[in-house]
Design a protein around this motif. Structure first.
Motif, mmCIF file in Angstrom:
data_model
loop_
_atom_site.group_PDB
_atom_site.id
_atom_site.type_symbol
_atom_site.label_atom_id
_atom_site.label_comp_id
_atom_site.label_asym_id
_atom_site.label_seq_id
_atom_site.Cartn_x
_atom_site.Cartn_y
_atom_site.Cartn_z
ATOM 1 N N GLY B 174 -35.419 -84.728 168.949
ATOM 2 C CA GLY B 174 -35.054 -85.324 170.227
ATOM 3 C C GLY B 174 -33.666 -84.926 170.675
ATOM 4 O O GLY B 174 -32.849 -84.433 169.896
ATOM 5 N N VAL B 175 -33.438 -85.119 171.961
ATOM 6 C CA VAL B 175 -32.106 -84.975 172.536
ATOM 7 C C VAL B 175 -31.863 -86.200 173.395
ATOM 8 O O VAL B 175 -32.742 -86.574 174.199
ATOM 9 N N VAL B 189 -32.174 -86.872 166.423
ATOM 10 C CA VAL B 189 -31.815 -86.844 167.839
ATOM 11 C C VAL B 189 -30.417 -86.250 167.975
ATOM 12 O O VAL B 189 -29.460 -86.754 167.380
ATOM 13 N N LEU B 190 -30.340 -85.172 168.753
ATOM 14 C CA LEU B 190 -29.060 -84.533 169.014
ATOM 15 C C LEU B 190 -28.465 -85.066 170.300
ATOM 16 O O LEU B 190 -29.204 -85.477 171.204
ATOM 17 N N PRO B 191 -27.134 -85.054 170.412
ATOM 18 C CA PRO B 191 -26.543 -85.447 171.690
ATOM 19 C C PRO B 191 -26.761 -84.341 172.723
ATOM 20 O O PRO B 191 -27.123 -83.215 172.388
ATOM 21 N N MET B 192 -26.542 -84.686 173.982
ATOM 22 C CA MET B 192 -26.861 -83.775 175.075
ATOM 23 C C MET B 192 -26.194 -82.407 174.915
ATOM 24 O O MET B 192 -26.785 -81.394 175.294
ATOM 25 N N LEU B 195 -28.215 -79.660 173.305
ATOM 26 C CA LEU B 195 -29.487 -79.257 173.917
ATOM 27 C C LEU B 195 -29.752 -77.761 173.777
ATOM 28 O O LEU B 195 -30.825 -77.351 173.314
ATOM 29 N N HIS B 196 -28.791 -76.943 174.165
ATOM 30 C CA HIS B 196 -29.052 -75.501 174.182
ATOM 31 C C HIS B 196 -29.424 -74.974 172.799
ATOM 32 O O HIS B 196 -30.341 -74.173 172.663
ATOM 33 N N ALA B 221 -30.988 -71.770 184.353
ATOM 34 C CA ALA B 221 -31.210 -70.433 183.789
ATOM 35 C C ALA B 221 -30.646 -70.314 182.382
ATOM 36 O O ALA B 221 -31.280 -69.730 181.491
ATOM 37 N N ALA B 222 -29.469 -70.899 182.163
ATOM 38 C CA ALA B 222 -28.853 -70.783 180.841
ATOM 39 C C ALA B 222 -29.695 -71.491 179.781
ATOM 40 O O ALA B 222 -29.863 -70.988 178.665
ATOM 41 N N ALA B 223 -30.228 -72.663 180.143
ATOM 42 C CA ALA B 223 -31.064 -73.392 179.184
ATOM 43 C C ALA B 223 -32.366 -72.641 178.926
ATOM 44 O O ALA B 223 -32.804 -72.491 177.780
#
Lengths: 346, 346
Positions: B174-175, B189-192, B195-196, B221-223
């Motif tokens: 999770g994020v 669960v990772l913090p926001m 995400l990448h 686009a980067a994500a």
């Protein structure tokens, strides 16, 4: 359990019946056996001096016509779970051991069935049709959890389906050759003569039975009439379990709400079949168990059995030729090799 | 937790904003409250003497323009989980309590997501397209078990998704706003800001986050460039979580393999949008949580909250107006009414 065929002296002679493609990853087997790849027209001569036949082309129905009068190889292995196309009287009555690929398809097929249930419940097929027309039409959907599934067939494929549907919150029951209340995978299992009564309570009826004299045509007009008008039929077993004309009539009359069919009486399903475009029908090309890597898995299973054969050990997945499938393993018999393949083949 | 608004003396005056349909089953509420059904043009005068506003038309963006200068009703309840369309500065800064319909959609959406995963893994969308052309073309499919899902959003919808996918054998991560290793529903669960990094490991990326300043455009686009070429994006949150032009470019370039979108920047999705017919894209009309009976469930939830309001008890699903969603319940506080609605609303 049937005895293992006698171990051949030296390198076994293995005939592999192929159609378009050879099996992948055969090099290990070729190091230990004399392997000959044959197509249907060359099957008869190849059978005369083969110790083993590997029916890689599991669709073929050529074996009966090619079988030697004096009996063929001592062991035939088929790269499918069903043996309905394979068996014929001389094979059933002769000394040849028949083994199948039971176990490879269980979990993939169970996932496929769960996908079909969600497709129906969430009306995904309608969504995709509307998408093709660029139409935005909100609809209400159905819950999967709490819906009732009746799984017909208590072999490893039916059991994997039962476990998977139950894990998604469905209420699962089963129908099999023998009654088994409180089955761990399938809940209460009714015997075949309880089928009609059980159909009435099911939102989804899932066919995962082998095709035998006892199961052929089991879903006919009388059975369909017992289903709910909201019920859906899912067939991942064999086409002739269902009387297709009766199914078409039931779908047209609204006797049932839909059907997802992966198998048919004639495959490929002929283009004129009305099943292709009846509303509520999902037609797929006999692919429910075929996940990427399935061909490798099939070869690995055969290689394991060939190793057993070479060392005179009991084969796995020995088909009861009169029943038409592998009998359930005997959990009380630690020497029963069928015990290995109940779970986790992949 | 925010304090409950003061209980009105006698019968509360409830304004219900409607569009095409009135909410079903309002008779119980009408017995206890003075209910007035209004459409957008009549919203402003209705707000002047209402104690409560029930935003049955949760699509409406008219509230900001209709809001009285001196502050509106003490309580606004919306028949949706997301409040992104509802909030505006005067509402956020004022004393009005805002509650949402958190809980109603959790399990239905989780099932919907599981269906989409199976649709991708089993290539059902291609099957249905081929069926429409009466074409029989066998293909290999993918396993669901063992595939990796990254769920973005740790509210009750994201949690229900995590549980459902894990029950199907998927590996779930999770994020969320804050890191939470070993979360029972979502694994690690990772913090926001993680995400990448997490996107690169996911076969399926599932967006179930609220639309806030922190989440808008998070999938750009980067994500997308961090996702796998075999990865699929599933959005059941809000359209603007994704930069749609970037997604279209990524799909065209093969940066990712597919997307299932239930929500869009503009809804209904305009007919000229390229998303309608990009290969590997499934477009559905914002319906993932809407199972039969959802409208009744929404009214029942409002009725329960209205009962709490009448008796001066704390409301359920009080939105943190600055965060833009209901904060996670405090399990150590037995008086926290948010504790009730973590599970099993339906």
């Amino acid at each position: 359990m049937e005895p293992a065929p006698p171990a051949p002296s030296g390198r076994p002679r293995v005939a592999v019946l192929v159609a378009d493609d050879r099996p992948p990853g055969m090099d290990g087997i070729e190091r230990l056996a004399d392997v000959r790849y044959v197509r249907e027209p060359d099957l008869a001569p190849a059978l005369k001096d083969a110790d083993v036949l590997f029916m890689w082309d599991f669709w073929s129905e050529a074996l009966a016509g090619a079988w030697p009068d004096g009996g063929g190889p001592g062991w035939v292995h088929i790269a499918s779970a069903g043996v309905d196309r394979l068996l014929f009287p001389a094979l059933v009555e002769g000394r040849t051991a028949v083994t199948n690929s039971r176990g490879i398809f269980d979990e993939p097929i169970a996932e496929y069935v769960l996908g079909l249930v969600h497709c129906f419940a969430k009306d995904l097929h309608t969504t995709l049709r509307l998408q093709a027309e660029r139409r935005w039409r909100h609809r209400e959907t159905e819950r999967v959890a709490g819906a009732r599934a009746l799984v017909v067939g208590t072999g490893p494929i039916g059991r994997a389906i039962g476990r998977r549907l139950a894990a998604a919150g469905m209420r699962v029951g089963g129908v099999g050759r023998t009654a088994r209340p409180g089955d761990p995978d399938l809940g209460d299992v009714l015997p075949m003569d309880g089928l009609h009564g059980a159909l009435a309570g099911a939102d989804y009826v899932v066919l995962a039975a082998p095709l035998t004299g006892a199961t052929r045509g089991m879903i006919d007009a009388a059975a369909l009439a017992r289903m709910r008008p909201t019920g859906r039929l899912i067939n991942v077993g064999r086409g002739p379990l269902v009387v297709e004309d009766d199914l078409v009539a039931a779908l047209r009359a609204g006797t049932i709400a839909g059907a997802a069919l992966d198998v048919f009486v004639d495959e490929p399903l002929p283009a004129p079949s009305p099943l292709w475009d009846l509303p509520g029908v999902i037609v797929s090309p006999h692919m429910s168990g075929d996940v990427a890597g399935w061909r490798d898995d099939l070869v690995r299973l055969f290689a394991d059995n060939l190793d057993r054969h070479r060392h005179g050990r009991p084969l796995r997945n020995v088909v009861d030729k009169r029943l038409g499938y592998v009998r359930a393993p005997d959990p009380s018999d630690p020497s029963d090799p069928q015990r290995d393949d109940q779970r986790g083949q992949r």
